[in-house]
Design an enzyme around this catalytic site. Sequence first.
Site, short mmCIF file in Angstrom:
data_model
loop_
_atom_site.label_atom_id
_atom_site.label_comp_id
_atom_site.label_asym_id
_atom_site.label_seq_id
_atom_site.Cartn_x
_atom_site.Cartn_y
_atom_site.Cartn_z
N LYS A 73 -52.68 -1.77 40.86
CA LYS A 73 -53.61 -2.11 41.93
C LYS A 73 -53.41 -3.56 42.36
O LYS A 73 -53.15 -4.44 41.53
CB LYS A 73 -55.05 -1.89 41.45
N SER A 148 -62.74 1.06 45.35
CA SER A 148 -61.70 0.18 45.88
C SER A 148 -60.29 0.54 45.42
O SER A 148 -59.32 -0.07 45.87
CB SER A 148 -62.01 -1.26 45.47
N SER A 172 -65.37 2.26 41.55
CA SER A 172 -64.12 2.11 42.30
C SER A 172 -62.94 2.92 41.79
O SER A 172 -61.91 2.97 42.44
CB SER A 172 -63.72 0.63 42.37
#
Length: 463
Positions: A73, A148, A172
């Site tokens: 990520k 996210s 997330s």
Amino acid sequence: MADLHDLTALEQGALVRRREVSSRELVDHYLERADRLDTVGAFVTLTPDRARAAAATAAEAGGPLAGVPTAVKDLNLTAGVRTTFGSAAFEDHVPDVSDGVVLSLEDAGLVSIGKTSTPEFGSPCYTEPEGRPPAVTPWDRARMAGGSSGGAAAAVAAGLVPVAQGSDGGGSIRIPASCCGLVGLKPSRGRISGHPMYGDPVGLATAGPISRTVRDAAAMLDVLAGRRPGDPAWAPPPRGTFLEACDRTPARLRVARFVDPVIADVPVDPSSVRAWEDASRLLESLGHEVVDVGVPLPREAVPVFETCWAVLTALSAAPEGREHLLRPLTRWLTDRGRAVSGPEFGLAIGAMRRYAAQALVALAPYDAVLTPTLAAPPLPVGAIRDDADPAADFGAQKAFTPWTSAWNVTGMPAVSLPLHWTEDGLPVGVMLAARPAEDGLLLALAAQVEEAVPWARRHPPGW
């Protein structure tokens, strides 16, 4: 014969160990797919040269996932690789150190092929970064992948990597897992090190796996879990590995369930309720006792969480002179966080811990907790984002995710499972949580559910 991307991460790792396929072959396969098929906004940066170099020795690590491609990520520090935190203010940022998550992946022989898209500082529950394509679910490319960890989920769901790392401070990992028809696991607080930044003094956030199967998620948790010198606190080590836990059929469990949102006056789509009801019946058919309970967190906990969330956003400061590049939502949350005094922040943390303690006491008689993951199937891109009115944006996020943050507050492990699809083919996740540090039991239950209703061979359009 199945294509390589049809195989699970563990199946690919087994091929590498048997020398039936090389890590380089897997890396080349996924790099080609990512370059050709990333119509889902999965990647911010691809790192082909770095990945191929790492693949040359990855199998030497010897574990179940050694040599298997993955992705990191864009919130996670990666030495020598552009890491933007989803923000135009950090567009050219290249760290000189890697964080504990990246180091753990590398030590286990997983090979990252790039950085996955995230919204600015990982704050929103959608992934629509400035100046880049939005991350979308491959089940309907007009709809959001969630956030996210939206890029990570989009990558796994579209077959661009077999498993990916995400992070979760209010849902997330589980939100995009639900939107993309995947398994998304938020581990217990203290299970995975925050080395070297330790940037969350509240204890809401943790890294975790996003995968197509429960066993792949467990294998990646084995890679990520463990403390490092300097960690302020840590979860107790498991009995055996988390992957082994998936092979232990759980005894009859008491499963609490509730469907009322933690946040007041939030409409819940019938598909979310139907998925929750179907999951309740499935758990009963597996021999477990399912018990209705009240919402364990009071509504008063919501503004306390918001205060902490705003302060955490304010801690993610832009480089001097680049503040104007921040998104309206980030600036609004930052202003809100900076308005909180030190004593007010301390009081908010204390109040949140008391609310968490009350919830943990109320749920202590139960082995697991069942809720929907989200209040609706994946929404159209742009349905939540509102740059003209960040307060409305934030309110819409809460309405979409009225359960996930509860388990960040309590520190309990929680997993979203892809147990339901709407009539028009959109995935709807169901969420299970367990007592703190009982990640192994949660994975055993999730694996039992997956065995009863397997989903991994269900592929989205364009697979």
